[in-house]
Write an enzyme that holds these catalytic residues in place. Structure first.
Site, PDB file in Angstrom:
ATOM      1  N   ARG A   6       0.819  -1.212   0.000  1.00  0.00           N
ATOM      2  CA  ARG A   6       0.000   0.000   0.000  1.00  0.00           C
ATOM      3  C   ARG A   6       0.853   1.262   0.000  1.00  0.00           C
ATOM      4  O   ARG A   6       0.309   2.360  -0.014  1.00  0.00           O
ATOM      5  CB  ARG A   6      -0.873   0.003   1.259  1.00  0.00           C
ATOM      6  CG  ARG A   6      -2.351  -0.254   0.991  1.00  0.00           C
ATOM      7  CD  ARG A   6      -3.048  -0.275   2.338  1.00  0.00           C
ATOM      8  NE  ARG A   6      -4.446  -0.057   2.253  1.00  0.00           N
ATOM      9  CZ  ARG A   6      -5.359  -1.030   2.363  1.00  0.00           C
ATOM     10  NH1 ARG A   6      -4.997  -2.278   2.498  1.00  0.00           N
ATOM     11  NH2 ARG A   6      -6.637  -0.729   2.334  1.00  0.00           N
ATOM     12  N   ARG A   8     -21.417  -2.068   3.486  1.00  0.00           N
ATOM     13  CA  ARG A   8     -20.655  -3.335   3.515  1.00  0.00           C
ATOM     14  C   ARG A   8     -20.882  -4.020   4.859  1.00  0.00           C
ATOM     15  O   ARG A   8     -20.915  -3.381   5.893  1.00  0.00           O
ATOM     16  CB  ARG A   8     -19.155  -3.053   3.332  1.00  0.00           C
ATOM     17  CG  ARG A   8     -18.295  -4.298   3.590  1.00  0.00           C
ATOM     18  CD  ARG A   8     -16.929  -4.202   2.960  1.00  0.00           C
ATOM     19  NE  ARG A   8     -16.047  -3.236   3.599  1.00  0.00           N
ATOM     20  CZ  ARG A   8     -14.791  -3.027   3.190  1.00  0.00           C
ATOM     21  NH1 ARG A   8     -14.285  -3.697   2.165  1.00  0.00           N
ATOM     22  NH2 ARG A   8     -14.037  -2.139   3.802  1.00  0.00           N
ATOM     23  N   ARG A  22     -17.836  -2.916   9.876  1.00  0.00           N
ATOM     24  CA  ARG A  22     -16.518  -2.459  10.341  1.00  0.00           C
ATOM     25  C   ARG A  22     -16.601  -1.022  10.836  1.00  0.00           C
ATOM     26  O   ARG A  22     -17.295  -0.198  10.248  1.00  0.00           O
ATOM     27  CB  ARG A  22     -15.499  -2.559   9.198  1.00  0.00           C
ATOM     28  CG  ARG A  22     -14.968  -3.961   9.004  1.00  0.00           C
ATOM     29  CD  ARG A  22     -14.160  -4.141   7.747  1.00  0.00           C
ATOM     30  NE  ARG A  22     -13.214  -3.069   7.457  1.00  0.00           N
ATOM     31  CZ  ARG A  22     -12.403  -3.056   6.392  1.00  0.00           C
ATOM     32  NH1 ARG A  22     -12.438  -4.059   5.537  1.00  0.00           N
ATOM     33  NH2 ARG A  22     -11.571  -2.056   6.189  1.00  0.00           N
TER      34      ARG A  22
HETATM   35  P1  ADP Z   1     -12.197  -3.802  -1.060  1.00  0.00           P
HETATM   36  O1  ADP Z   1     -11.601  -5.116  -0.659  1.00  0.00           O
HETATM   37  O2  ADP Z   1     -11.595  -3.265  -2.338  1.00  0.00           O
HETATM   38  O3  ADP Z   1     -12.209  -2.794   0.026  1.00  0.00           O
HETATM   39  P2  ADP Z   1     -14.746  -5.253  -1.116  1.00  0.00           P
HETATM   40  O4  ADP Z   1     -14.461  -6.401  -2.015  1.00  0.00           O
HETATM   41  O5  ADP Z   1     -14.838  -5.507   0.331  1.00  0.00           O
HETATM   42  O6  ADP Z   1     -13.714  -4.048  -1.419  1.00  0.00           O
HETATM   43  O7  ADP Z   1     -16.093  -4.564  -1.646  1.00  0.00           O
HETATM   44  C1  ADP Z   1     -16.605  -3.393  -1.006  1.00  0.00           C
HETATM   45  C2  ADP Z   1     -18.127  -3.472  -0.929  1.00  0.00           C
HETATM   46  O8  ADP Z   1     -18.664  -3.358  -2.252  1.00  0.00           O
HETATM   47  C3  ADP Z   1     -18.663  -4.780  -0.368  1.00  0.00           C
HETATM   48  O9  ADP Z   1     -19.843  -4.464   0.318  1.00  0.00           O
HETATM   49  C4  ADP Z   1     -18.966  -5.612  -1.620  1.00  0.00           C
HETATM   50  O10 ADP Z   1     -20.009  -6.568  -1.402  1.00  0.00           O
HETATM   51  C5  ADP Z   1     -19.389  -4.542  -2.618  1.00  0.00           C
HETATM   52  N1  ADP Z   1     -18.997  -4.803  -3.998  1.00  0.00           N
HETATM   53  C6  ADP Z   1     -17.880  -5.397  -4.464  1.00  0.00           C
HETATM   54  N2  ADP Z   1     -17.862  -5.431  -5.820  1.00  0.00           N
HETATM   55  C7  ADP Z   1     -18.999  -4.809  -6.221  1.00  0.00           C
HETATM   56  C8  ADP Z   1     -19.583  -4.510  -7.503  1.00  0.00           C
HETATM   57  N3  ADP Z   1     -18.961  -4.818  -8.657  1.00  0.00           N
HETATM   58  N4  ADP Z   1     -20.765  -3.859  -7.519  1.00  0.00           N
HETATM   59  C9  ADP Z   1     -21.399  -3.509  -6.371  1.00  0.00           C
HETATM   60  N5  ADP Z   1     -20.907  -3.775  -5.141  1.00  0.00           N
HETATM   61  C10 ADP Z   1     -19.734  -4.408  -5.050  1.00  0.00           C
HETATM   62  P1  ADP Z   2     -10.060  -1.614   2.426  1.00  0.00           P
HETATM   63  O1  ADP Z   2     -11.464  -2.028   2.418  1.00  0.00           O
HETATM   64  O2  ADP Z   2      -9.800  -0.176   2.700  1.00  0.00           O
HETATM   65  O3  ADP Z   2      -9.305  -2.077   1.225  1.00  0.00           O
HETATM   66  P2  ADP Z   2      -8.500  -3.309   4.255  1.00  0.00           P
HETATM   67  O4  ADP Z   2      -9.258  -4.329   4.976  1.00  0.00           O
HETATM   68  O5  ADP Z   2      -7.582  -3.739   3.156  1.00  0.00           O
HETATM   69  O6  ADP Z   2      -9.542  -2.245   3.774  1.00  0.00           O
HETATM   70  O7  ADP Z   2      -7.643  -2.451   5.281  1.00  0.00           O
HETATM   71  C1  ADP Z   2      -8.246  -1.857   6.416  1.00  0.00           C
HETATM   72  C2  ADP Z   2      -7.241  -0.973   7.134  1.00  0.00           C
HETATM   73  O8  ADP Z   2      -6.122  -1.772   7.575  1.00  0.00           O
HETATM   74  C3  ADP Z   2      -6.609   0.120   6.268  1.00  0.00           C
HETATM   75  O9  ADP Z   2      -7.411   1.310   6.231  1.00  0.00           O
HETATM   76  C4  ADP Z   2      -5.288   0.353   7.018  1.00  0.00           C
HETATM   77  O10 ADP Z   2      -5.488   1.096   8.207  1.00  0.00           O
HETATM   78  C5  ADP Z   2      -4.902  -1.063   7.441  1.00  0.00           C
HETATM   79  N1  ADP Z   2      -4.066  -1.737   6.435  1.00  0.00           N
HETATM   80  C6  ADP Z   2      -4.401  -2.841   5.691  1.00  0.00           C
HETATM   81  N2  ADP Z   2      -3.395  -3.191   4.874  1.00  0.00           N
HETATM   82  C7  ADP Z   2      -2.402  -2.286   5.089  1.00  0.00           C
HETATM   83  C8  ADP Z   2      -1.106  -2.093   4.525  1.00  0.00           C
HETATM   84  N3  ADP Z   2      -0.628  -2.906   3.563  1.00  0.00           N
HETATM   85  N4  ADP Z   2      -0.363  -1.049   4.988  1.00  0.00           N
HETATM   86  C9  ADP Z   2      -0.826  -0.225   5.950  1.00  0.00           C
HETATM   87  N5  ADP Z   2      -2.042  -0.348   6.514  1.00  0.00           N
HETATM   88  C10 ADP Z   2      -2.829  -1.364   6.092  1.00  0.00           C
END
Ligand code: ADP
Ligand code: ADP
Length: 216
Positions: free
Chosen positions: A87, A126, A159
């Site tokens: 990141r 979410r 969350r």
């Molecule tokens: P990230 O890991 O990038 O933070 P997530 O995979 O957790 O994102 O997805 C974020 C939210 O959007 C979740 O609530 C998921 O169910 C929803 N989501 C993911 N892909 C899509 C899509 N193509 N269209 C609508 N909602 C989506």
């Molecule tokens: P997102 O839905 O934003 O993609 P993640 O579950 O990947 O969420 O991450 C949640 C939180 O955990 C981030 O906002 C950050 O605070 C921390 N985090 C996750 N991965 C990293 C990383 N590679 N470096 C620094 N912080 C991280």
């Protein structure tokens, strides 16, 4: 197959990564899931990380790199998909060193593009499984039984960092600290951009089509 998923919070990285892992039998490594697991167990890493995650800030590089190194050593061999790591540019550099030491290479870096308003709509609705980390959406991707994870049956939760204010802050952090990694990987000719705005299945179709062309 060794992939990195990049994209703003809420782009769908975790959702798409999980489906790919099932289809291709590779390991999904999500630093967000690892950190949340440390927080729920109350480990020293978890206690420290919680302070940053809570506010939507990135956890310091040293802590992340230390945590991920062990994880990588255990899981790399059968193929991996990194979701939420690296990141920052220092994390990407540290990853390159570990991969070189172990003789692994990255096949592709997939960047999921999604507009800002869509991100807020996705993240504020979410819901996440406390056991396996799978994410759902109240409208776009609901579980089969309301409030329960399809796989684990656990009660889904929201969350703390998925509120509108923190989401906006996380988007800024992505723009300033994570986006520069795209240039870092462009220099290695690894970047493939994917429009993440379509329906879940349509985005997955785009990803699979792309992988058929680039991963041998
Ligand atoms: P990230 O890991 O990038 O933070 P997530 O995979 O957790 O994102 O997805 C974020 C939210 O959007 C979740 O609530 C998921 O169910 C929803 N989501 C993911 N892909 C899509 C899509 N193509 N269209 C609508 N909602 C989506
Ligand atoms: P997102 O839905 O934003 O993609 P993640 O579950 O990947 O969420 O991450 C949640 C939180 O955990 C981030 O906002 C950050 O605070 C921390 N985090 C996750 N991965 C990293 C990383 N590679 N470096 C620094 N912080 C991280």
């Amino acid at each position: 197959m060794n992939l990195i998923f990049l994209g703003p919070p809420g782009a769908g990285k975790g959702t798409q990564a999980q489906r790919l892992c099932w289809d291709y039998d590779v390991a999904q490594i999500s630093t967000g899931d690892l950190l949340r697991s440390n927080i729920s167990k109350g480990t020293p890493i978890g206690v420290e990380a919680d302070k940053y995650i809570h506010q939507g800030n990135l956890v310091p590089d040293e802590l992340i790199i230390g945590m991920i190194k062990d994880e990588l050593k255990y899981t790399l061999a059968g193929g991996f998909l990194l979701d939420g790591f690296p990141r920052t540019v220092p994390q990407a550099e540290a990853l390159d060193i570990v991969l070189k030491e172990m003789n692994f290479k990255i096949d592709a870096v997939l960047v999921l593009d999604v507009l800002s308003d869509e991100i807020v709509a996705r993240l504020t609705a979410r819901r996440t499984c406390p056991t396996c980390g799978k994410s759902y959406h109240l409208i776009f991707n609901p579980p089969a039984k309301e409030g329960l994870c399809d796989i684990e049956g656990s009660t889904l939760y929201q969350r703390k960092d998925d509120n509108e204010e923190t989401v906006k802050h996380r988007q800024e952090i992505y723009e300033n600290q994570t986006k520069p990694i795209i240039k870092y990987y462009e220099k290695q000719n690894l970047v493939h951009k994917i429009n993440g705005l379509g329906k879940l299945d349509d985005v997955y179709y785009l990803i699979k089509n792309l992988l058929q062309k680039i991963v041998k």
